[in-house]
Design a protein around this motif. Structure first.
Motif, PDB file in Angstrom:
ATOM      1  N   LEU A  58      12.857   3.512   0.410  1.00 16.14           N
ATOM      2  CA  LEU A  58      13.969   2.953   0.007  1.00 16.14           C
ATOM      3  C   LEU A  58      14.030   1.801  -0.558  1.00 16.14           C
ATOM      4  N   ARG A  59      13.146   0.899  -0.332  1.00  7.86           N
ATOM      5  CA  ARG A  59      13.018  -0.478  -0.688  1.00  7.86           C
ATOM      6  C   ARG A  59      12.650  -0.195  -2.368  1.00  7.86           C
ATOM      7  N   ALA A  60      11.827   0.384  -2.658  1.00  7.60           N
ATOM      8  CA  ALA A  60      11.206   0.829  -3.850  1.00  7.60           C
ATOM      9  C   ALA A  60      12.224   1.331  -4.828  1.00  7.60           C
ATOM     10  N   PHE A  61      12.857   2.406  -4.220  1.00  9.35           N
ATOM     11  CA  PHE A  61      14.164   2.981  -4.854  1.00  9.35           C
ATOM     12  C   PHE A  61      15.369   1.952  -5.362  1.00  9.35           C
ATOM     13  N   LEU A  98      21.135   1.079  13.453  1.00  6.63           N
ATOM     14  CA  LEU A  98      20.407   0.020  12.299  1.00  6.63           C
ATOM     15  C   LEU A  98      20.525   0.787  11.089  1.00  6.63           C
ATOM     16  N   PRO A  99      20.918   0.016   9.965  1.00  9.07           N
ATOM     17  CA  PRO A  99      20.690   0.845   8.647  1.00  9.07           C
ATOM     18  C   PRO A  99      19.376   1.058   8.103  1.00  9.07           C
ATOM     19  N   PRO A 100      18.906   1.971   7.243  1.00 10.67           N
ATOM     20  CA  PRO A 100      17.681   2.246   7.061  1.00 10.67           C
ATOM     21  C   PRO A 100      16.643   1.133   6.483  1.00 10.67           C
ATOM     22  N   LEU A 101      17.325   0.118   5.965  1.00 13.66           N
ATOM     23  CA  LEU A 101      16.708  -0.978   5.468  1.00 13.66           C
ATOM     24  C   LEU A 101      16.875  -2.325   6.347  1.00 13.66           C
ATOM     25  N   LYS A 144       0.870  -1.093   0.133  1.00  8.43           N
ATOM     26  CA  LYS A 144      -0.025  -0.058   0.004  1.00  8.43           C
ATOM     27  C   LYS A 144       0.940   1.306   0.073  1.00  8.43           C
ATOM     28  N   GLY A 145       2.008   1.156   0.887  1.00  5.21           N
ATOM     29  CA  GLY A 145       2.973   2.282   0.787  1.00  5.21           C
ATOM     30  C   GLY A 145       3.341   2.453  -0.722  1.00  5.21           C
ATOM     31  N   ARG A 146       3.924   1.528  -1.291  1.00  6.57           N
ATOM     32  CA  ARG A 146       4.363   1.444  -2.539  1.00  6.57           C
ATOM     33  C   ARG A 146       3.223   2.522  -3.662  1.00  6.57           C
TER      34      ARG A 146
END
Length: 426
Positions: free
Chosen positions: A105-108, A378-381, A17-19
Motif C-alpha cells: 500500500l505504501r508503494a501504491f 488501525l488503518p492499514p498504513l 526489500k519488499g518493494r
C-alpha cells in the motif's frame, strides 16, 4: 525489463526489500521455490558512469541499498534461471523476501497519490454516502487528490476533518446499500439489475479504492464463504423448499442425487451463488476498483495479504502495548504544579488502560480508538502521527464538569489535570 523504482529514504530495510520483491516477482518468480537474483549498479555522482559496488560481507541489506542510492539513481541488473551455486559469492543477492500489506500500500500510494493535489469536499453527516457518490460522479473526480473534508453545520476547529473517519463512515453506509446483502460483516453481492444499469457496483468499487489509496480502511465485510450446506450427507434430509431452491439455481438433479454426489452439488451451488449469478456485478465492482490506479489487479496478485482489508477475516483485538504505543504525552514544561497534576492524571490513565485490558471497563480499546480518532481499527498504513495525550484544567466557576474529550481531526485526547483517582477518570 526496464522499470522505475521509487524508494523513500524513510523506509526500513524490510520495506525496501519488499518493494523490490513486489516489482520483480510478477515477472520472474512463476513457481514455488523458484528464485532469481540481481546485481546492483551504482551511478557515479555528476556523471553517466556505472559500476558494480563491492558487496558487503554479510550480503546486501535494504539499509545498504538506500545508502548506495543516496546520491543518484540505483540501477538493478536482474538475473533469472541462476542456480544458487552460480550466484554464490557474486555481487548479487537471492531475493527471498515476502511482501506485506504495508509495503504494497505504501508503494501504491507513492506511485498514485499526489500530496500536493487537494480536493475540497463538504458533506452532511446524515447523508455521507450520497455526498461521497456525488463527488465520485463529478467529471473532474480524481482519486489521486487528497480530500479535504468539512462537515456541514459543524464549526471548524482549525483542523481538517479526518479523512479516515470520512471513509469509515461512508463504507459503513455502503454495506447497507443495494449492492450488498447478508448479515453484518458477512456480505455477498446482490443480484440487482437496476443497480447494475445505474453503475452502482462500479461506484462501490471506486469508493473502496479511493479509501485505500488515501490511507483509509477497506470494506472489511465480505463473507469468505457461503453457509455450510456440505455438512448434509443425504439429500433426503433437505427440505422440499430447499431442494426447489437448489433446482432453480441450475441444479435440477438435486431431487434424485445420492449421498456421494452431495459434495459436487455443494461445490456447484456455492460457485453459482457467490459468483455465477452475480458475475456482471462483480465485473463492474472490480472495474471500479481498477479505476483507482489498477488497485484490483494488485489485490489479485496479493490476495492473501488483502484478506483482512476486503473480508470479515477475524481481527486480533488491540493489545495494551499496541494501544499505548499510539500515544505521546504532552506534559507542561513551564509550570511545576501543572506538570505534577498532569503526571497524576497520566498515572490514572495507565490504570484505566489496565482495567480495559482486563475487561473491567464498559468499553474496549477499539471503542476508545473510535472516540479519539474516528477509526474503529488501525488503518492499514497506521495514523499519520502519534495521538497526543493533552491536559486541561477544570474551571471552578462553571457548574458543569467538563468531560474528557477528543479532537479526532488533530489526533488529540484531552484529560483533566489533577484527577483524584482512576475511578473518577474512568
Amino acid at each position: 525489463m526496464t522499470a522505475r523504482i521509487t524508494i523513500d529514504h524513510s523506509w526500513s530495510a524490510t520495506q525496501v526489500k519488499g518493494r523490490l520483491a513486489m516489482l520483480f516477482q510478477g515477472h520472474f518468480v512463476k513457481q514455488a521455490e523458484q528464485k532469481f537474483s540481481f546485481t546492483y549498479l551504482q551511478c557515479v555522482q555528476s556523471s553517466r558512469a556505472l559500476f558494480v559496488p563491492d558487496t558487503p560481507s554479510e550480503g546486501w541489506t535494504g539499509e545498504q541499498v538506500l545508502r548506495i542510492s543516496e546520491h543518484g539513481a540505483l540501477y538493478i541488473l536482474s538475473h533469472h534461471d541462476y542456480s544458487e551455486t552460480e550466484s554464490e559469492g557474486s555481487a548479487s543477492e537471492t531475493l527471498v523476501s515476502t511482501v506485506d500489506l504495508d509495503t504494497i500500500l505504501r508503494a501504491f500510494r507513492q506511485e498514485n497519490v499526489d500530496p500536493g493535489l487537494k480536493t475540497h469536499i463538504q458533506v452532511r453527516r446524515t447523508d455521507l454516502l450520497h455526498g461521497a457518490l456525488e463527488v465520485v460522479r463529478r467529471p473532474d473526480f480524481c482519486f489521486r487528490a487528497t480530500p479535504v473534508i468539512s462537515f456541514s453545520g459543524e464549526e471548524p476547529d482549525g483542523h481538517e476533518a479526518p479523512v479516515g473517519e470520512f471513509f469509515r463512515l461512508i463504507l459503513l453506509e455502503l454495506q447497507h446499500s443495494c449492492v450488498f446483502e447478508g448479515l453484518p460483516g458477512s456480505l455477498f453481492m446482490t443480484c440487482n439489475f437496476t443497480a447494475l444499469e445505474e453503475r452502482k457496483y462500479y461506484e462501490a468499487g471506486v469508493l473502496i479504492g479511493w479509501s485505500l489509496a488515501q490511507g483509509g480502511p477497506g470494506l472489511c465485510c465480505l463473507h469468505p464463504a457461503l453457509y455450510q450446506l456440505h455438512s448434509c450427507t443425504d439429500v433426503k434430509l433437505l427440505s422440499p423448499s430447499l431442494c426447489d431452491w437448489v433446482s432453480r439455481c441450475g441444479i435440477p438433479e438435486i431431487c434424485s442425487a445420492n449421498s456421494d454426489e452431495m459434495p459436487a452439488i455443494y461445490s456447484r451451488l456455492v460457485k453459482h451463488y457467490i459468483y455465477d449469478r452475480v458475475t456482471k456485478m462483480i465485473s463492474q465492482f472490480t472495474e471500479g476498483l481498477n479505476s483507482c490506479g489498477g488497485l484490483w489487479d494488485m489485490v489479485q496478485s496479493h490476495w492473501e495479504v488483502f484478506a483482512p482489508v476486503m473480508t470479515s477475516a477475524p481481527q486480533q483485538p488491540l493489545s495494551l502495548e499496541e494501544f499505548k504505543q499510539l500515544f505521546t504525552i504532552s506534559f507542561s514544561t513551564s509550570d511545576a504544579q501543572l506538570r505534577a497534576d498532569e503526571e497524576a492524571t497520566a498515572g490514572h490513565w495507565e490504570t484505566i488502560l489496565t482495567l480495559v485490558r482486563d475487561g473491567k471497563a464498559e468499553f474496549s480499546f477499539e471503542d476508545l480508538l473510535t472516540f479519539i480518532t474516528g477509526a474503529d481499527r488501525l488503518p492499514p498504513l497506521g495514523f499519520p502521527r502519534s495521538i497526543s495525550l493533552c491536559f486541561y484544567s477544570q474551571d471552578a466557576s462553571m457548574q458543569d464538569v467538563r468531560l474528557p474529550h477528543a479532537a479526532s481531526s488533530s489526533l488529540e485526547l484531552y484529560l483533566p489535570r489533577g484527577m483524584a483517582g482512576a475511578v473518577d477518570l474512568l
